[in-house]
Design a protein around this motif. Sequence first.
Motif, short mmCIF file in Angstrom:
data_model
loop_
_atom_site.label_atom_id
_atom_site.label_comp_id
_atom_site.label_asym_id
_atom_site.label_seq_id
_atom_site.Cartn_x
_atom_site.Cartn_y
_atom_site.Cartn_z
N LYS A 1 0.83 -1.20 0.00
CA LYS A 1 0.00 0.00 0.00
C LYS A 1 0.87 1.26 0.00
CE LYS A 1 -3.92 -2.28 2.22
NZ LYS A 1 -4.63 -2.56 3.48
N ALA A 2 1.97 1.25 0.75
CA ALA A 2 2.87 2.41 0.77
C ALA A 2 3.53 2.62 -0.59
CB ALA A 2 3.94 2.21 1.85
N ALA A 3 3.83 1.51 -1.28
CA ALA A 3 4.47 1.59 -2.60
C ALA A 3 3.48 1.79 -3.72
CB ALA A 3 5.29 0.33 -2.84
N GLY A 4 2.18 1.62 -3.44
CA GLY A 4 1.17 1.71 -4.48
C GLY A 4 1.20 0.54 -5.45
N MET A 5 1.62 -0.65 -4.95
CA MET A 5 1.76 -1.82 -5.81
C MET A 5 1.20 -3.05 -5.13
SD MET A 5 5.70 -1.28 -7.10
CE MET A 5 5.67 -2.78 -8.08
N PRO A 6 0.64 -4.00 -5.90
CA PRO A 6 0.24 -5.28 -5.31
C PRO A 6 1.47 -6.06 -4.85
CG PRO A 6 -0.02 -5.33 -7.69
CD PRO A 6 0.33 -3.93 -7.34
N VAL A 7 1.28 -6.89 -3.83
CA VAL A 7 2.41 -7.60 -3.22
C VAL A 7 3.15 -8.46 -4.23
CG1 VAL A 7 3.00 -9.41 -1.57
CG2 VAL A 7 1.53 -7.53 -0.86
N TYR A 8 2.41 -9.13 -5.11
CA TYR A 8 3.11 -10.04 -6.03
C TYR A 8 4.08 -9.31 -6.94
CZ TYR A 8 0.47 -9.16 -10.41
OH TYR A 8 -0.07 -8.61 -11.57
N ARG A 9 3.83 -8.04 -7.23
CA ARG A 9 4.78 -7.27 -8.04
C ARG A 9 6.02 -6.91 -7.22
NH1 ARG A 9 3.39 -6.76 -12.95
NH2 ARG A 9 1.20 -6.65 -13.60
N LEU A 10 5.84 -6.66 -5.95
CA LEU A 10 7.00 -6.43 -5.09
C LEU A 10 7.88 -7.67 -5.02
CD1 LEU A 10 5.29 -4.56 -2.10
CD2 LEU A 10 6.57 -3.54 -3.99
N LEU A 11 7.24 -8.86 -5.14
CA LEU A 11 7.97 -10.12 -5.05
C LEU A 11 8.51 -10.59 -6.39
CD1 LEU A 11 5.52 -12.00 -2.65
CD2 LEU A 11 7.79 -11.12 -2.07
N GLY A 12 8.13 -9.93 -7.49
CA GLY A 12 8.70 -10.31 -8.77
C GLY A 12 7.73 -10.51 -9.91
N ALA A 13 6.45 -10.83 -9.60
CA ALA A 13 5.39 -10.91 -10.62
C ALA A 13 5.75 -11.82 -11.79
CB ALA A 13 5.04 -9.51 -11.13
N ASN A 14 5.64 -13.12 -11.55
CA ASN A 14 5.87 -14.08 -12.63
C ASN A 14 4.67 -14.22 -13.56
OD1 ASN A 14 7.48 -16.33 -13.81
ND2 ASN A 14 5.77 -17.57 -13.06
N ARG A 15 3.46 -13.99 -13.05
CA ARG A 15 2.23 -14.10 -13.86
C ARG A 15 1.11 -13.37 -13.15
NH1 ARG A 15 1.41 -20.59 -12.58
NH2 ARG A 15 2.57 -20.49 -10.64
N ASP A 16 -0.02 -13.24 -13.82
CA ASP A 16 -1.14 -12.46 -13.28
C ASP A 16 -2.31 -13.33 -12.82
OD1 ASP A 16 0.15 -10.02 -13.77
OD2 ASP A 16 -0.55 -10.02 -15.85
N SER A 17 -2.21 -14.63 -13.00
CA SER A 17 -3.26 -15.54 -12.52
C SER A 17 -2.60 -16.84 -12.09
CB SER A 17 -4.31 -15.79 -13.60
OG SER A 17 -3.74 -16.48 -14.70
N VAL A 18 -3.32 -17.61 -11.27
CA VAL A 18 -2.78 -18.84 -10.71
C VAL A 18 -3.84 -19.94 -10.81
CG1 VAL A 18 -1.78 -19.96 -8.69
CG2 VAL A 18 -1.39 -17.52 -9.06
#
Length: 391
Positions: free
Chosen positions: A115-132
């Motif tokens: 929330k502080a970065a304005g980004m979803p957590v998975y993007r902070l972790l690297g974002a390999n894909r958008d669905s699981v």
Amino acid sequence: MKITEITPISLRYPYSAFIADGCSACFARGSLLVEIKTDKGITGIGECATFGCSMSAMADVIKHQLKPLLIGENPLAIEYLWNRMVWSNWANGHRGIVMGAISGIDIALWDILGKAAGMPVYRLLGANRDSVKAYASAGFYAENKGIDGLKAEMEGYIDKGYTAFKMKVGRTLNKLEMPHHYIPKGDFYFSAREDRKRVQAVRETIGPDCVLMLDMNCTWNASEVLASESMFDEYNIYWIEEPVRSDDLEGYSAIAAGLKRTLVAGCESEQGLSRYKEMLEKGAVDVVQANLGWSGGFTECRKIAALSLAYNKMFTPHTFFSAVLTAANIHFAASLPNVPFIESEENENPLRTDLLKTPLEHDGEMNYFVPQAPGLGIELNWDVVERYLVR
């Protein structure tokens, strides 16, 4: 930014009729959430996995052991805060409910960071894909639930779009050494022949091409597992989960080495990088199943997932609590390259289905979309929280 308040929130939904796995019986569903507030108006939400422990005891750990270490600290210094909590409680807490409490706090801190970065957590972790992709975690035992009931249950999951399924086995009659004899409702058994018929019925229902997995919940022994390889082959079993006691690494290693096709998955009840390192070094598992809310949160589990990748093993986070932990697992799985699918529980549980203002979304083939709002991207429905709150 500074942490100003940490609040555990205990929720409980009682069942009118219990469900059971191979080892234990479940009479209610619980969830221990953690809310962290900051002086900048940013609030994070996390969840601790409890595995049947006293939620009031874990809440006391949060309030009296961990909260005093964090009040006034910068919530964005997550690695530092994780180590502060662990090392301040090393003798009593690098395993068990203290680590579970640390895990829930850690998830909430990552929610704040996003929330502080304005980004979803998975993007902070690297974002390999958008669905699981998800598999249906179901097929529990229940009183008066016969083969026809089990088949109807699986047909419902097929209608939802699932192509991968997991069911329970191992609640076996006359196995006097098994732990379910010590659990309430321990007289509720099936014969080994009936258990095999249950597996056959599910395979016939879902067809030859769908993925089918069996969860023993630690109720078999290594010899029984190896002697059952022909059954696993006959019904094309993709993996067997927790076939033996989670502390029997020799048994796991013998099974993993002995089975030619079927994979060995585990262990949801384990905690910490060092324990999974030992399992991987001994060749005990093919699929690692650490729980974000139990084994250290994002901070520790991303290291466990990376270690699994170094050993060329799959990682599938265990998911069996509320919608908060499910959302966290979706973010985590979407950040990793070695996750084939995640667990999607299908038992009755409003803490999973009704807890969020906007439910977690998926497509017609049960691929969960990662929430795109900052942090975990979820918002609690406080009316539902109030309904199930433990006072």
